[in-house]
Design an enzyme around this catalytic site. Structure first.
Site, short mmCIF file in Angstrom:
data_model
loop_
_atom_site.label_atom_id
_atom_site.label_comp_id
_atom_site.label_asym_id
_atom_site.label_seq_id
_atom_site.Cartn_x
_atom_site.Cartn_y
_atom_site.Cartn_z
N VAL A 178 0.67 -1.41 0.09
CA VAL A 178 0.20 0.20 -0.47
C VAL A 178 0.71 1.10 -0.13
O VAL A 178 0.72 1.93 -0.67
CB VAL A 178 -0.53 -0.19 1.14
CG1 VAL A 178 -1.69 1.19 0.78
CG2 VAL A 178 -2.48 -0.73 1.17
N CYS A 196 1.95 1.93 -3.52
CA CYS A 196 1.43 2.13 -4.92
C CYS A 196 0.83 3.61 -4.14
O CYS A 196 0.15 4.34 -5.18
CB CYS A 196 0.46 1.41 -4.54
SG CYS A 196 0.93 -0.29 -5.34
N GLU A 197 1.48 4.18 -3.36
CA GLU A 197 0.09 5.27 -2.13
C GLU A 197 1.20 6.26 -2.45
O GLU A 197 0.96 7.58 -2.85
CB GLU A 197 -0.48 5.05 -0.75
CG GLU A 197 -1.21 4.40 -0.96
CD GLU A 197 -2.39 5.25 -1.64
OE1 GLU A 197 -2.66 5.68 -1.88
OE2 GLU A 197 -4.36 4.52 -1.59
N SER A 198 2.45 6.29 -1.94
CA SER A 198 3.64 7.08 -2.49
C SER A 198 4.55 7.01 -2.54
O SER A 198 6.26 7.21 -2.90
CB SER A 198 3.81 7.59 -0.54
OG SER A 198 4.45 6.81 0.02
#
Length: 163
Positions: free
Chosen positions: A56, A59-61
């Site tokens: 996560v 993918c997010e940052s």
């Protein structure tokens, strides 16, 4: 005399450059270790596989604690300000707070959607109301791609750990 002072200046400048690079490299190592430690703590605390949390974050940052999206999501796990506030995150750019808050939110989504990881990820990305309205992963290309990407990264991380 002039040649000696030019050489001294050149050596002095290169030493300053080398010394200036050391803290940056050290900071990168320390930051990476802080992220890994925060992920492990959150994984244990919220009973979520560390590979999933790491995926996560990726993918997010892409592991950038200072990440800020055009929509206003902040930090490693890209928490929206209202969500961060609801989770008690006072500094969304703080590695520990962001990962703890983001993982707690992911745990809430997993609980709400009966442990279905893909549906929980869709809710993390598009919001739980949207997922409830559609009865699962919504027909949004961005959300579908997000779920697929997180699941692919998590599977790859798990496979690499077994090798």
């Amino acid at each position: 005399n002039t040649k000696a002072s030019l050489d001294e200046k050149a050596v002095s400048a290169s030493q300053k450059t080398a010394v200036a690079a050391i803290p940056q490299a050290q900071l990168a190592i320390e930051e990476r270790q802080a992220i890994e430690h925060a992920i492990q703590r959150a994984a244990e605390r919220y009973n979520i596989p560390s590979d999933l949390i790491q995926s996560v974050v990726r993918c997010e940052s892409n592991f950038k604690p200072e990440a800020l999206s055009h929509a206003g999501a902040q930090g490693l796990m890209q928490l929206m300000p209202a969500t961060a506030g609801d989770l008690g995150v006072t500094d969304p750019f703080d590695i520990q707070q962001n990962i703890d808050g983001g993982t707690r939110y992911l745990r809430q989504m997993l609980d709400r959607f009966e442990g279905d990881i893909e549906t929980a990820l869709a809710a993390y990305n598009a919001g739980p109301g949207t997922v409830s309205r559609y009865g699962g992963v919504p027909p949004y290309k961005e959300t579908q791609a997000y779920v697929e990407k997180v699941m692919r990264y998590a599977a790859r991380a798990e496979a690499n750990r077994r090798v």
